[in-house]
Motif scaffolding. Structure first.
Motif, PDB file in Angstrom:
ATOM      1  N   ASP A   2       2.721   1.903   7.027  1.00  0.00           N
ATOM      2  CA  ASP A   2       1.714   1.092   6.316  1.00  0.00           C
ATOM      3  C   ASP A   2       1.959  -0.408   6.497  1.00  0.00           C
ATOM      4  O   ASP A   2       2.260  -1.137   5.540  1.00  0.00           O
ATOM      5  CB  ASP A   2       1.719   1.404   4.801  1.00  0.00           C
ATOM      6  CG  ASP A   2       1.065   2.747   4.474  1.00  0.00           C
ATOM      7  OD1 ASP A   2       0.468   3.355   5.373  1.00  0.00           O
ATOM      8  OD2 ASP A   2       1.161   3.163   3.320  1.00  0.00           O
ATOM      9  N   SER A  33       8.163  -4.337  -2.102  1.00  0.00           N
ATOM     10  CA  SER A  33       8.268  -4.888  -0.744  1.00  0.00           C
ATOM     11  C   SER A  33       8.178  -6.408  -0.729  1.00  0.00           C
ATOM     12  O   SER A  33       8.678  -7.048   0.197  1.00  0.00           O
ATOM     13  CB  SER A  33       7.189  -4.277   0.162  1.00  0.00           C
ATOM     14  OG  SER A  33       5.903  -4.762  -0.165  1.00  0.00           O
ATOM     15  N   PHE A  89      -0.419  -3.183  -8.122  1.00  0.00           N
ATOM     16  CA  PHE A  89      -1.112  -1.910  -7.885  1.00  0.00           C
ATOM     17  C   PHE A  89      -1.791  -1.939  -6.530  1.00  0.00           C
ATOM     18  O   PHE A  89      -2.023  -2.994  -5.946  1.00  0.00           O
ATOM     19  CB  PHE A  89      -2.161  -1.618  -8.985  1.00  0.00           C
ATOM     20  CG  PHE A  89      -3.302  -2.597  -9.028  1.00  0.00           C
ATOM     21  CD1 PHE A  89      -3.205  -3.757  -9.776  1.00  0.00           C
ATOM     22  CD2 PHE A  89      -4.477  -2.372  -8.320  1.00  0.00           C
ATOM     23  CE1 PHE A  89      -4.263  -4.665  -9.825  1.00  0.00           C
ATOM     24  CE2 PHE A  89      -5.541  -3.263  -8.359  1.00  0.00           C
ATOM     25  CZ  PHE A  89      -5.423  -4.422  -9.112  1.00  0.00           C
ATOM     26  N   ASP A 105       1.380   6.637  -9.836  1.00  0.00           N
ATOM     27  CA  ASP A 105       1.872   6.802  -8.465  1.00  0.00           C
ATOM     28  C   ASP A 105       1.591   5.576  -7.602  1.00  0.00           C
ATOM     29  O   ASP A 105       2.270   5.359  -6.601  1.00  0.00           O
ATOM     30  CB  ASP A 105       1.166   7.995  -7.797  1.00  0.00           C
ATOM     31  CG  ASP A 105       1.954   9.292  -7.919  1.00  0.00           C
ATOM     32  OD1 ASP A 105       3.035   9.289  -8.530  1.00  0.00           O
ATOM     33  OD2 ASP A 105       1.462  10.308  -7.393  1.00  0.00           O
ATOM     34  N   ARG A 134      -0.579  -8.362  -6.941  1.00  0.00           N
ATOM     35  CA  ARG A 134       0.706  -8.447  -7.655  1.00  0.00           C
ATOM     36  C   ARG A 134       0.647  -9.554  -8.701  1.00  0.00           C
ATOM     37  O   ARG A 134       0.285 -10.687  -8.375  1.00  0.00           O
ATOM     38  CB  ARG A 134       1.841  -8.792  -6.678  1.00  0.00           C
ATOM     39  CG  ARG A 134       2.017  -7.796  -5.566  1.00  0.00           C
ATOM     40  CD  ARG A 134       3.110  -8.254  -4.601  1.00  0.00           C
ATOM     41  NE  ARG A 134       3.068  -7.471  -3.379  1.00  0.00           N
ATOM     42  CZ  ARG A 134       3.772  -6.365  -3.159  1.00  0.00           C
ATOM     43  NH1 ARG A 134       4.595  -5.922  -4.084  1.00  0.00           N
ATOM     44  NH2 ARG A 134       3.671  -5.720  -2.011  1.00  0.00           N
ATOM     45  N   VAL A 161      -3.703  -4.636  -2.343  1.00  0.00           N
ATOM     46  CA  VAL A 161      -2.623  -4.731  -3.332  1.00  0.00           C
ATOM     47  C   VAL A 161      -2.687  -6.082  -4.039  1.00  0.00           C
ATOM     48  O   VAL A 161      -2.749  -7.128  -3.380  1.00  0.00           O
ATOM     49  CB  VAL A 161      -1.231  -4.549  -2.659  1.00  0.00           C
ATOM     50  CG1 VAL A 161      -0.101  -4.869  -3.625  1.00  0.00           C
ATOM     51  CG2 VAL A 161      -1.078  -3.128  -2.124  1.00  0.00           C
ATOM     52  N   CYS A 207       0.926   2.248  -8.783  1.00  0.00           N
ATOM     53  CA  CYS A 207       1.042   0.930  -9.419  1.00  0.00           C
ATOM     54  C   CYS A 207       2.448   0.787  -9.998  1.00  0.00           C
ATOM     55  O   CYS A 207       3.217   1.732 -10.009  1.00  0.00           O
ATOM     56  CB  CYS A 207      -0.007   0.763 -10.526  1.00  0.00           C
ATOM     57  SG  CYS A 207       0.215   1.816 -11.959  1.00  0.00           S
ATOM     58  N   ARG A 208       2.758  -0.411 -10.440  1.00  0.00           N
ATOM     59  CA  ARG A 208       4.024  -0.606 -11.177  1.00  0.00           C
ATOM     60  C   ARG A 208       3.685  -1.039 -12.596  1.00  0.00           C
ATOM     61  O   ARG A 208       2.874  -1.946 -12.795  1.00  0.00           O
ATOM     62  CB  ARG A 208       4.924  -1.648 -10.499  1.00  0.00           C
ATOM     63  CG  ARG A 208       5.513  -1.157  -9.201  1.00  0.00           C
ATOM     64  CD  ARG A 208       6.654  -2.050  -8.675  1.00  0.00           C
ATOM     65  NE  ARG A 208       7.303  -1.413  -7.534  1.00  0.00           N
ATOM     66  CZ  ARG A 208       6.926  -1.598  -6.263  1.00  0.00           C
ATOM     67  NH1 ARG A 208       5.954  -2.442  -5.969  1.00  0.00           N
ATOM     68  NH2 ARG A 208       7.534  -0.956  -5.291  1.00  0.00           N
TER      69      ARG A 208
END
Ligand code: TMP
Ligand code: ASP
Length: 236
Positions: free
Chosen positions: A129, A100, A176, A196, A94, A92, A198-199
């Motif tokens: 996860d 989170s 993502f 689904d 960012r 991930v 990623c942002r």
């Protein structure tokens, strides 16, 4: 290419064998999952939209030199991919704080992260996860140090490529998740890239255009995914 028996069914996609051991068929279903599968709903057209969106992004990434498992679209909801051995760790990146990270560190949503962060999560729904670090990856043998270094390098490259691509559609790539696997010993990008996983926010209004619309009950989930694609020049 002949479709054979189902090999695996995840929360949103299913994998089928083919008559060729080097290739699999990935089917995008309408199932939409959040909170590690605790909430699953069917959203009309989502499988088709994500399949076409993923093919578009994988094509862009391949053209920019990222090795991927993508081979070709087979139908509205199916794609041919290379067989690979998955590495059970999610990578991930960012660019802005959300999700989170906000809950974990108590920072303001939208805080700019410079340089972008890199995080690892173990793929295990039963455990939610959990976040893991590079030392865990070594000790549990999920990937070698060289493979992990390559995963990290590719994830940051993907960030650079896709940040620029989404910016052309007036969108911010907030964060993502990507997954990698091994194909003939080489680390390649697997799974999917779609809204689904990623942002994406509108650059001007910061409206959420990704799966947070589902997680937060904001409505128009698939309509929003289609709009993201349309802003990149895609038609469904
Ligand atoms: P997070 O804020 O929930 O940790 O998620 C960070 C990004 O990674 C967000 O875009 C959603 C994506 N993600 C998944 O798609 N699946 C996952 O299992 C996880 C942990 C994150
Ligand atoms: N891990 C994905 C998400 O957070 C799917 C799921 O949790 O069920 O959206």
């Amino acid at each position: 290419m002949e479709k054979r028996e189902q090999l695996y069914a995840g929360k949103a996609k299913s994998i089928f064998k083919t008559d060729d051991p080097d290739h699999l068929i990935m089917l995008f279903r309408n199932d939409t999952s959040a909170f590690d599968g605790k909430r699953i709903e069917q959203l009309d057209r989502k499988g088709m939209v994500n399949n076409k969106f993923n093919a578009f992004i994988m094509g862009k990434l391949q053209a920019a030199g990222i090795p991927t498992h993508f081979v070709k679209l087979l139908s509205d909801t199916e794609v041919l991919v290379k067989t690979m051995e998955m590495i059970p760790v999610e990578c991930v990146v960012r660019n802005l704080a959300a999700g989170s990270l906000v809950r974990r560190l108590g920072v303001q949503e939208g805080l700019e992260l410079n340089p972008p962060t890199f995080e690892l999560f173990l793929k295990n729904d039963a455990l939610g996860d959990p976040m893991v670090n590079e030392s865990h990856v070594q000790s549990f043998g999920w990937a070698t140090p060289e493979q992990l270094a390559r995963m990290k390098e590719l994830t940051f490259k993907i960030n650079d490529i896709l940040k620029a691509l989404f910016a052309e559609g007036n969108m911010l790539l907030v964060d993502f998740k990507v997954e990698f696997g091994l194909h003939k010993g080489e680390v390649i990008l697997g799974d999917e890239f779609s809204p689904d996983g990623c942002r994406l926010w509108d650059k001007d209004t910061r409206e959420k255009l990704d799966k947070d619309r589902f997680r937060q009950n904001l409505g128009n989930v698939v309509e929003s995914y289609e709009m993201v694609g349309q802003r990149l020049g895609l038609t469904f």
